[in-house]
Write a protein that holds these residues in place. Structure first.
Motif, PDB file in Angstrom:
ATOM      1  N   TYR A   1      41.976  -5.466 -11.631  1.00  0.00           N
ATOM      2  CA  TYR A   1      41.179  -6.040 -12.721  1.00  0.00           C
ATOM      3  C   TYR A   1      40.716  -4.956 -13.688  1.00  0.00           C
ATOM      4  O   TYR A   1      40.728  -5.132 -14.900  1.00  0.00           O
ATOM      5  CB  TYR A   1      39.972  -6.781 -12.143  1.00  0.00           C
ATOM      6  N   GLY A   2      40.321  -3.799 -13.123  1.00  0.00           N
ATOM      7  CA  GLY A   2      39.824  -2.718 -13.964  1.00  0.00           C
ATOM      8  C   GLY A   2      40.876  -2.188 -14.913  1.00  0.00           C
ATOM      9  O   GLY A   2      40.567  -1.788 -16.040  1.00  0.00           O
ATOM     10  N   GLY A   3      42.133  -2.159 -14.478  1.00  0.00           N
ATOM     11  CA  GLY A   3      43.192  -1.695 -15.361  1.00  0.00           C
ATOM     12  C   GLY A   3      43.332  -2.560 -16.595  1.00  0.00           C
ATOM     13  O   GLY A   3      43.623  -2.061 -17.697  1.00  0.00           O
ATOM     14  N   THR A   4      43.116  -3.862 -16.459  1.00  0.00           N
ATOM     15  CA  THR A   4      43.172  -4.751 -17.633  1.00  0.00           C
ATOM     16  C   THR A   4      42.007  -4.470 -18.579  1.00  0.00           C
ATOM     17  O   THR A   4      42.153  -4.583 -19.799  1.00  0.00           O
ATOM     18  CB  THR A   4      43.142  -6.235 -17.201  1.00  0.00           C
ATOM     19  N   ILE A   5      40.847  -4.101 -18.017  1.00  0.00           N
ATOM     20  CA  ILE A   5      39.692  -3.755 -18.852  1.00  0.00           C
ATOM     21  C   ILE A   5      39.982  -2.496 -19.666  1.00  0.00           C
ATOM     22  O   ILE A   5      39.640  -2.399 -20.845  1.00  0.00           O
ATOM     23  CB  ILE A   5      38.445  -3.567 -17.962  1.00  0.00           C
TER      24      ILE A   5
ATOM     25  N   PRO B   1      54.661   2.474 -21.586  1.00  0.00           N
ATOM     26  CA  PRO B   1      54.126   2.244 -22.933  1.00  0.00           C
ATOM     27  C   PRO B   1      52.592   2.251 -22.945  1.00  0.00           C
ATOM     28  O   PRO B   1      51.954   1.887 -21.948  1.00  0.00           O
ATOM     29  CB  PRO B   1      54.663   0.850 -23.301  1.00  0.00           C
ATOM     30  N   ASP B   2      51.999   2.637 -24.074  1.00  0.00           N
ATOM     31  CA  ASP B   2      50.544   2.776 -24.163  1.00  0.00           C
ATOM     32  C   ASP B   2      49.817   1.467 -23.901  1.00  0.00           C
ATOM     33  O   ASP B   2      48.748   1.452 -23.293  1.00  0.00           O
ATOM     34  CB  ASP B   2      50.149   3.326 -25.532  1.00  0.00           C
ATOM     35  N   ASN B   3      50.385   0.346 -24.340  1.00  0.00           N
ATOM     36  CA  ASN B   3      49.664  -0.926 -24.229  1.00  0.00           C
ATOM     37  C   ASN B   3      49.558  -1.436 -22.801  1.00  0.00           C
ATOM     38  O   ASN B   3      48.842  -2.403 -22.535  1.00  0.00           O
ATOM     39  CB  ASN B   3      50.304  -1.995 -25.120  1.00  0.00           C
ATOM     40  N   ILE B   4      50.257  -0.807 -21.881  1.00  0.00           N
ATOM     41  CA  ILE B   4      50.162  -1.198 -20.468  1.00  0.00           C
ATOM     42  C   ILE B   4      49.750  -0.012 -19.598  1.00  0.00           C
ATOM     43  O   ILE B   4      49.616  -0.138 -18.384  1.00  0.00           O
ATOM     44  CB  ILE B   4      51.504  -1.793 -19.987  1.00  0.00           C
ATOM     45  N   ARG B   5      49.495   1.135 -20.232  1.00  0.00           N
ATOM     46  CA  ARG B   5      49.228   2.357 -19.473  1.00  0.00           C
ATOM     47  C   ARG B   5      47.935   2.267 -18.668  1.00  0.00           C
ATOM     48  O   ARG B   5      47.842   2.796 -17.563  1.00  0.00           O
ATOM     49  CB  ARG B   5      49.174   3.556 -20.410  1.00  0.00           C
ATOM     50  N   GLY B   6      46.906   1.616 -19.206  1.00  0.00           N
ATOM     51  CA  GLY B   6      45.658   1.478 -18.468  1.00  0.00           C
ATOM     52  C   GLY B   6      45.851   0.716 -17.175  1.00  0.00           C
ATOM     53  O   GLY B   6      45.316   1.088 -16.128  1.00  0.00           O
ATOM     54  N   ARG B   7      46.645  -0.360 -17.238  1.00  0.00           N
ATOM     55  CA  ARG B   7      46.911  -1.143 -16.029  1.00  0.00           C
ATOM     56  C   ARG B   7      47.730  -0.353 -15.020  1.00  0.00           C
ATOM     57  O   ARG B   7      47.474  -0.402 -13.817  1.00  0.00           O
ATOM     58  CB  ARG B   7      47.630  -2.440 -16.405  1.00  0.00           C
ATOM     59  N   MET B   8      48.724   0.410 -15.499  1.00  0.00           N
ATOM     60  CA  MET B   8      49.509   1.221 -14.573  1.00  0.00           C
ATOM     61  C   MET B   8      48.657   2.328 -13.955  1.00  0.00           C
ATOM     62  O   MET B   8      48.786   2.627 -12.769  1.00  0.00           O
ATOM     63  CB  MET B   8      50.706   1.847 -15.294  1.00  0.00           C
ATOM     64  N   GLN B   9      47.758   2.898 -14.751  1.00  0.00           N
ATOM     65  CA  GLN B   9      46.867   3.906 -14.186  1.00  0.00           C
ATOM     66  C   GLN B   9      45.868   3.282 -13.221  1.00  0.00           C
ATOM     67  O   GLN B   9      45.486   3.899 -12.225  1.00  0.00           O
ATOM     68  CB  GLN B   9      46.128   4.648 -15.313  1.00  0.00           C
ATOM     69  N   GLY B  10      45.441   2.049 -13.506  1.00  0.00           N
ATOM     70  CA  GLY B  10      44.571   1.355 -12.558  1.00  0.00           C
ATOM     71  C   GLY B  10      45.262   1.138 -11.232  1.00  0.00           C
ATOM     72  O   GLY B  10      44.679   1.358 -10.162  1.00  0.00           O
TER      73      GLY B  10
END
Length: 434
Positions: A72-76, A364-373
């Motif tokens: 969930y945090g990665g989507t945030i 890609p940057d637009n999904i990087r937060g979720r992958m890092q989460g």
């Protein structure tokens, strides 16, 4: 990618971005405090229960919050300003540590309060970590990402070196309440490092529906075996080769030396990581990142098995000096165990440098937060599975978890390399996940 001739640490990311520098310094200072508290909580639980299984449950109970924060945090992180998400998450982690310290000062701490607030701290730390890693590619050029990974590896090594050693010293000399209070003071580094960053709003078109974003994340992982393998290999290594829950018992009934030994052992692998980072100048120029990950994890498994052999010989009475006690340290056994842990730390650091670079470079940057989460979820969740593995096997013998787990790591990585050859062939000059 430019190959450097120097063997020493590549510090060009510091010169390239003052924002990266401030974030790195803040993470280093606050990381020492987080590591200090993590070791202190383990020692605290062991003092209350005298049970390695109870110590391992600190990590196991935090596993579900880690999964939640990673998914969930990665989507945030992808949906909102990443700097603001990191600051609020750091505040959550600070409040949970403050609660542990307050209960310790009042003498009201219980096993369950330690479990609960440690899990809450994990949520905050997971979100902070995912935010930081997602921001790095926006602060420096792609060519410098492996060097940034080595710098972060050195930072993590210093964190896990200084934190546990400081924890062992403070717990032995000043008690648990003072130890947790020191962490609260060091945590200010997190706020200073993050406050210096510029705003980082999401890219246009960011996915705002949580479950749709999560489904998109797993769909991406399914379509990109290189990214999937970067997660799987780490789960194998940490799920089967993470001996941290053993350290209090090793200090009490095997190597001897009590809390100071437990803290020193917890720091030993980090010393190996620091030395590896300091000599990583040529390592960061390697292009075949998947191959480097596979080989480094095999080496990690061999050193893990070596630690199990040392403990087996000590507990079996075949090591000079025999088993130690909390008051009496066996110095030669301690030295041998630390060599094995040095090797584990160095090889794990090489793996971490390239696994994280793959995620920062190929995603890609637009999904990087979720992958890092998900990456943080794996990095923190894998060791918690490892805590359970250690706790259960240690009921039979304290030498069994590292010996059995280390050999299993070697075998499983060899199998995975054959099953997913694209990961072994991954070339950083053509960074795709396919």
């Amino acid at each position: 990618m430019t190959r450097r001739s120097s063997i020493f640490l590549d510090t060009r990311p510091f010169a390239a971005s003052r924002h990266f520098t401030w974030m790195w310094l803040g993470a280093l200072v606050t990381g020492v405090g987080n590591s200090l508290t993590a070791v202190a909580v383990g020692l605290h639980v062991y003092e209350l229960t005298r049970s390695t299984l109870a110590v391992s449950m600190v990590g196991v109970i935090a596993l579900v919050p880690t999964l939640f924060a990673g998914l969930y945090g990665g989507t945030i992180v992808d949906r909102y300003d990443r700097r603001r998400v990191a600051l609020l998450s750091a505040l959550l982690a600070w409040v949970s540590t403050a609660a542990i310290a307050t209960l310790a000062w009042l003498g009201l701490e219980t096993i369950w309060s330690l479990y609960f607030f440690s899990a809450l701290n994990t949520i905050g730390a997971t979100l902070v970590g995912a935010s930081r890693q997602a921001m790095i590619p926006n602060l420096i050029d792609a060519e410098l990402l492996p060097a940034a990974g080595a710098l972060n590896g050195m930072s993590m090594g210093l964190v896990i070196t200084l934190g546990p050693m400081l924890a062992g010293f403070l717990v032995a000399r000043s008690g648990f309440a003072w130890t947790y209070t020191v962490d609260l003071a060091l945590f200010c580094g997190a706020f200073l490092g993050l406050a210096a960053l510029p705003a980082m709003p999401p890219e246009p078109g960011a996915q705002h529906k949580t479950w749709a974003a999560i489904r998109e994340s797993f769909g991406y992982i399914k379509r990109t075996p290189v990214v999937a393998m970067s997660f799987v290999v780490d789960i194998v290594a940490m799920g089967l080769g993470n001996p941290r829950s053993l350290f209090p018992a090793l200090g009490a009934i095997a190597i001897g030396g009590g809390a100071v030994t437990a803290g020193t052992l917890a720091a030993a692998s980090a010393v190996g990581a620091v030395l590896c980072s300091l000599l990583s100048g040529r390592i960061v120029g390697w292009k075949h990142h998947g191959r480097a990950v596979n080989l480094s994890v095999v080496v990690y498994g061999l050193f893990t098995a070596g630690l199990g052999v040392v403990v087996l010989l000590v507990r079996g009475g075949h090591w000079p000096g025999g088993a130690g006690t909390p008051e009496q340290l066996n110095p030669t056994a301690m030295a041998a165990a630390m060599v094995m842990l040095f090797g584990m730390g160095a090889s794990d650091n090489v793996s971490a440098i390239f696994r994280n670079t793959i995620l920062q470079q190929a995603v890609p940057d637009n999904i990087r937060g979720r992958m890092q989460g998900i990456y943080i979820m794996v990095v923190t969740g894998g060791p918690r599975l490892g805590d359970l593995f250690v706790g259960l096997l240690a009921l039979g013998a304290v030498w069994a978890p590292p010996l059995v787990g280390g050999l299993a790591i070697v075998g499983l990585v060899a199998v995975l390399a054959r099953l997913v050859p694209s990961f072994h062939r991954y070339d950083a000059s053509q960074p795709t996940g396919s």
